[in-house]
Design an enzyme around this catalytic site. Sequence first.
Site, PDB file in Angstrom:
ATOM      1  N   GLU A 138      44.452  -4.663  13.438  1.00  0.00           N
ATOM      2  CA  GLU A 138      43.306  -4.470  12.724  1.00  0.00           C
ATOM      3  C   GLU A 138      41.799  -4.588  13.774  1.00  0.00           C
ATOM      4  O   GLU A 138      40.757  -3.821  13.197  1.00  0.00           O
ATOM      5  CB  GLU A 138      43.191  -5.287  11.399  1.00  0.00           C
ATOM      6  CG  GLU A 138      42.572  -4.009   9.738  1.00  0.00           C
ATOM      7  CD  GLU A 138      42.757  -4.923   8.611  1.00  0.00           C
ATOM      8  OE1 GLU A 138      43.807  -4.513   7.750  1.00  0.00           O
ATOM      9  OE2 GLU A 138      41.986  -5.930   8.002  1.00  0.00           O
ATOM     10  N   HIS A 154      69.633 -11.903  18.364  1.00  0.00           N
ATOM     11  CA  HIS A 154      70.493 -11.900  17.406  1.00  0.00           C
ATOM     12  C   HIS A 154      70.119 -10.032  17.299  1.00  0.00           C
ATOM     13  O   HIS A 154      70.862  -9.563  16.325  1.00  0.00           O
ATOM     14  CB  HIS A 154      71.101 -12.133  16.782  1.00  0.00           C
ATOM     15  CG  HIS A 154      71.642 -13.859  17.418  1.00  0.00           C
ATOM     16  ND1 HIS A 154      73.312 -13.865  17.990  1.00  0.00           N
ATOM     17  CD2 HIS A 154      71.387 -14.672  17.312  1.00  0.00           C
ATOM     18  CE1 HIS A 154      73.567 -15.195  18.266  1.00  0.00           C
ATOM     19  NE2 HIS A 154      72.309 -15.522  17.806  1.00  0.00           N
ATOM     20  N   LYS A 183      41.194   3.356   1.478  1.00  0.00           N
ATOM     21  CA  LYS A 183      41.384   3.587   0.176  1.00  0.00           C
ATOM     22  C   LYS A 183      40.358   4.157  -0.527  1.00  0.00           C
ATOM     23  O   LYS A 183      40.588   4.175  -1.674  1.00  0.00           O
ATOM     24  CB  LYS A 183      39.645   1.838   0.642  1.00  0.00           C
ATOM     25  CG  LYS A 183      40.526   0.613   0.547  1.00  0.00           C
ATOM     26  CD  LYS A 183      39.869  -0.577   0.927  1.00  0.00           C
ATOM     27  CE  LYS A 183      40.053  -1.610   1.396  1.00  0.00           C
ATOM     28  NZ  LYS A 183      39.102  -2.975   2.063  1.00  0.00           N
TER      29      LYS A 183
END
Length: 446
Positions: A278, A307, A421
Site C-alpha cells: 500500500e 514443498h 471504498k
Amino acid sequence: MIRFEYKNLISNPYLKSAIDPKLIQSHLPQVQAAREEIAKDRKADILGFYDLPEQDISHITDYAESLDPKFDTILVLGIGGSALGNKAVYNALKTEACLTKRVLTFDNVDPVFLHEILQDINMDTTLFNVITKSGTTAETMAGYMIITDILQKKYPKDYHKRLVITTDKEKGFLRQVVKDRGYSSFSVPDNVGGRFSVLTDVGLLSSAFAGIDIAAMLEGAGEMVKLSENEDIMQNPPLLNGLLHYLYLKEGKNISVMMPYSNSLYDFADWYRQLWAESLGKRFDKDGREVFTGQTPVKALGTTDQHSQIQLYAEGPNDKVITFLTVENFNHDYVIPNLHPEREEVSYLGGKCLSALLNAERLATEIALCKAGRPNANLVFPKLDAKNLGAAIMMYQIQTVFTGKLLGINSLDQPGVEAGKIATYALMGKKGFSQERKEIADYLQQ
Ligand code: PA5
C-alpha cells in the site's frame, strides 16, 4: 537484538549476479537526499511513527490493569492497518511468551467468519475493541453495529463496559458515539498513518490486554530508530535493505518474498505485505508523473512452502528478492526420538531438535537459492520476544518510508484504496454517492 544478514543481496563468491557493492556506493547521494527529506518530514510532523518509542503508555497499561479479570479474550474489529499489526504481534508472541489471554481479529465481512468467531468466544468474557482511524470504514462499521446490537440486547445495563473504541481523537462519527454512550476510548495520532500505527494505541491496547510487554516492544523499536541514524549505510539495516530492494526493483525484481521459518511470524509477513504494497504501489510520483511503481510483496512459510513455492523461486523467473525470518532459540522445542536406529532413512533425525531441523532447512534453502543465483537476505531473531518484534516492526516501517523516498513517491497515501471504498458506498446506498451509483449502473449494463 535482531540481526540483518545481507551477504546474499550483495555479490559474493556464491552469488556473483547480485548487486555490486559499487552500486551502493554510487547511490550514496540519493541515500543522503532521502534521509534529508525524511528529516524534513519529521520536522513537519508527518512521520510520527518514529517518535512512538518515546510515548507515554500509562493510559494503556492502567486501562488494561483496571479491566475486570473475567475478560479472557479481546476481539478486534478493524481492517488493514487497524487489524494486521494486532494479529502480527499477538500471533508472534502468544506461544513463546505463554500468553493466557487471547486476541482475536474480525477483519472481514464474511458472515461465515463472523459466525465462527461468535461460536468460538464466550460473550461474557470477551472485550470488543473497535478500531478505525477514519471512523467510516464500511467493514468495521458493519462489525461494530452487529456486535453492539448483540451486546445491547444481552447486557442492557453494562454493554458499554464491554466495548472500547480506538479512533481519531476528535473527528469522526465514532468519536461522537464515544461521547454519547460513554464508551472507553483510545486514539490514533494524526501524524501516524493506518499501516504505520501498530505501535500506537491501535496495536498496543490489545497487546497489553494479552499480557505482552509493550514497554519492551517500544524499547526494541527505539533501538532500531537509533540504528537507522547510523551514517554508515552498511551498519544501518532499514536503509540498507531499502536501498537494496530499490536497486533490485530497478533491475526488474518486482516481487519481494518474506518467508518466515516460524509459524508464529507468518502474520508478521502479512503485516509487511500491506505496509510494502500500500505504501509503494503508486501510479504517480510526487511531481505528478505517471510511474506505476511498486514491488509485489508475497508471503511464504518455511518449511511448508519449500514443498510448494521454492521450485518456482529457484527455477522460475528471476524476479524476486527473498527475505527469510529466522528464530535462533525457541522456548518450546521437541527432540525427535530415535525410533528406528537401524534404519538410515530416518536415523539421521533421531536425537535432533525439531528447531535444528527447521533452521537447517532454512540454511539449505538459502544455499540452494544462492546456487540458483537468487538474491536472498535473512532477518534473525535471537529469540521471539517483544523487544525483538518491536525492532523488526520499526525496521520495516523506516525501510518503507525510505524506499518511498528513493522511488520519489508518497508512501503515506492510498488513493487506489479510496476508489474501492467509494464504489462500495455507492453500491450499498450511502447518501451523497448518486453519481457513482449511476456510473455503476451503466457498468453493469454493458
Ligand atoms: O493504512 C491505511 O491507512 C489503511 O490500510 C487503513 O488502515 C484501512 O483502510 C482501515 O482504515 P480505518 O482505520 O480508517 O478504518
